[in-house]
Enzyme design. Structure first.
Site, mmCIF file in Angstrom:
data_model
loop_
_atom_site.group_PDB
_atom_site.id
_atom_site.type_symbol
_atom_site.label_atom_id
_atom_site.label_comp_id
_atom_site.label_asym_id
_atom_site.label_seq_id
_atom_site.Cartn_x
_atom_site.Cartn_y
_atom_site.Cartn_z
ATOM 1 C CB SER A 79 -0.946 0.011 1.208
ATOM 2 O OG SER A 79 -2.025 -0.868 0.990
ATOM 3 C CB SER A 87 -4.502 1.631 3.775
ATOM 4 O OG SER A 87 -3.581 1.146 2.828
ATOM 5 C CE LYS A 127 -4.502 1.865 -0.945
ATOM 6 N NZ LYS A 127 -3.887 0.560 -0.667
#
Length: 385
Positions: free
Chosen positions: A58, A123, A61
Site C-alpha cells: 500500500s 489505506s 498509494k
C-alpha cells in the site's frame, strides 16, 4: 592554459535537488530495504538495498496521491468533485474483497476529498480504485499515468500496474524511489501533506485509525504511509521534523508490525542525533577572487547562486575540503550568466560534489592599449602554474 587551484577555509557540502549519497556505513537494520534521507537537501544518510526492486504494497498509494494532487494543482479536478465507486471497485477493494477498505457502497457517489482520506488514513483499496477510474477511466490507464510521472521524477526502479499496491510481479518500486515520492510530497505538495497526519477517518458509520505507528509518538512524525502484504512484508514511509530538520525514512521487508515500529523509531532517533544541517554559504556570497586578463577589471569575484548547506556529522564536517578550479587566468569579456569556475568538495567516505560559480559582475574587454600592456606584463611575470 595553466590550471590553478584556490583553496577555501570553509568546508561544506552542497544542497542538491536530486538525492545524493553520503556513503555513511556506521549503521545497520533488520529491514530488507531502507533509506534515511534529509528532506531539505536530499542527502541520503543511510541506505540498505536502496535501489533494489521490491514490492511496495500500500505504500504505492503515495504515488497515486502524488499524481492526484498534481492534477488538483493543475486545475484538472477538484476535491469537491464526486466520483463513482463502481461495482468493480467495490468487488476488488470494498468490503467484499476482505482487503483494506473504507466500506464505500457500490454505485455510490463520494466527494473526492473523502476518497482521499479513505486512501491515506484507511489505506482503502475501494477508494484508490474509484479515484483511478474517475480520473483515467480505468485503473490500468491510471497506472500508465503513474509510470509516466514516475519517470519524470527520476524513479528508475519503479513500475506500477495498479493504484492500490495489490501484489503483482510487474508492480514494484525501490526504497530510494519511495523516498523521492515522499520528498516531493513534503516539499511540493505541503497543503496536501497534512492529510497524512490525520489520525482517524469515519465513513459509512465505521471509524478507522491511521496505521502509521509513529503518529503521536512524540518524535515529530507527521506522515506518510504503511504497507503490508505477504509478499512485501511490513513497510513504512515516514516523515518527521525535529528542531528545524526534516527526515524521510523508508523501511520494508520487516517480519511484523512490532519490528516495523521498532526499526523506524530507532533509525529516526539515530538520524536526528547523528546528523545536523548547516548553512555555510549564502546565495550570492563571494567565495573566491580570481585574476582576469584583458578586462576592465583585474579580478573577478566568484559567487554561488544557491545556498550551500551541510548535512553531516560534526566530525565528518571537520574533515571536508574545498577548492575552486578555473582556467588561469580568466579572459574578458565575462558575463554573469555563464559559469566560469567550479567549487569542488571532497572528504573521506563521500563522493566529490561540484558547484558552479559565476562572476558577480560582468567584466568588459579592455581597450587595445591596456591589452598590450597586460600581454607584456604576462611575459615578464608569467602566471603561476
Amino acid at each position: 592554459m595553466n590550471r590553478k587551484l584556490y583553496f577555501l577555509a570553509a568546508v561544506v557540502f552542497v544542497f542538491a535537488l536530486a538525492p545524493f549519497r553520503l556513503a555513511v556505513a556506521q549503521q545497520d537494520t533488520s529491514a530488507s530495504y531502507a533509506v534515511l534521507m534529509d528532506a531539505e537537501s536530499g542527502a541520503v544518510l543511510f541506505e540498505k538495498n536502496g535501489d533494489a526492486r521490491m514490492m511496495p504494497a500500500s505504500m504505492s498509494k503515495l504515488m497515486s496521491m502524488l499524481l492526484l494532487f498534481d492534477k488538483i494543482k493543475a486545475g484538472e479536478i477538484s476535491l469537491e468533485d464526486e466520483l463513482l465507486v463502481s461495482e468493480d471497485a467495490w468487488k476488488r477493494g470494498g468490503a467484499k474483497s476482505g482487503s483494506s477498505t473504507m466500506f464505500a457502497d457500490p454505485n455510490s457517489l463520494i466527494r473526492l476529498e473523502d476518497l482521499v482520506r479513505g486512501v491515506i488514513v484507511q489505506s482503502a483499496n475501494d477508494a484508490s480504485i474509484a479515484i483511478a477510474e474517475g480520473i483515467a477511466g480505468s485503473e490500468s490507464a491510471f497506472a500508465l499515468q503513474m509510470n509516466h510521472r514516475a519517470k519524470e521524477l527520476g524513479m528508475e526502479n519503479s513500475n506500477f500496474v495498479n493504484s492500490s499496491g495489490w501484489p503483482d510481479p510487474q508492480h514494484y518500486t525501490s526504497a530510494m524511489d519511495l523516498a523521492r515520492v515522499a520528498r516531493y510530497i513534503v516539499l511540493e505538495q505541503p497543503d496536501h501533506h497534512a492529510y497524512y497526519a490525520e489520525r482517524e477517518f469515519e465513513w459509512n458509520g465505521i471509524r478507522q485509525f491511521n496505521r502509521n505507528p509513529l503518529l503521536g509518538s512524540g518524535m515529530g512524525v507527521d506522515g506518510l504511509k504503511t504497507g503490508h502484504t505477504e509478499e512485501s512484508g511490513y513497510g513504512l514511509v515516514a516523515s518527521a521534523r525535529k528542531d528545524g530538520q526534516r527526515l524521510i525514512l523508508v523501511v520494508n521487508g520487516l517480519e511484523s508490525k512490532q519490528k516495523r515500529s521498532q526499526e523506524a523509531r530507532r533509525l529516526l532517533r539515530w538520524g536526528f542525533s547523528a546528523f545536523r544541517p548547516y548553512r555555510l554559504i549564502n546565495a550570492g556570497e563571494t567565495v573566491a577572487k580570481v585574476p582576469v586578463w584583458h578586462g576592465e577589471h583585474r579580478h573577478a569575484d566568484l559567487v554561488v547562486r544557491e545556498p550551500v548547506e551541510v548535512v553531516w556529522t560534526p566530525g565528518q564536517r571537520s574533515q571536508l575540503e574545498a577548492k575552486v578550479v578555473y582556467e588561469n587566468p580568466l579572459y574578458a569579456p565575462i558575463d554573469t550568466e555563464t559559469p566560469v569556475a567550479r567549487l569542488i568538495f571532497s572528504a573521506p567516505q563521500t563522493k566529490s560534489v561540484e558547484v558552479p560559480l559565476w562572476s558577480k559582475h560582468a567584466i568588459k574587454r579592455s581597450g587595445m592599449f591596456a591589452r598590450a600592456l597586460a600581454t607584456l606584463e604576462s611575459m615578464i611575470y608569467p602566471p603561476v602554474p
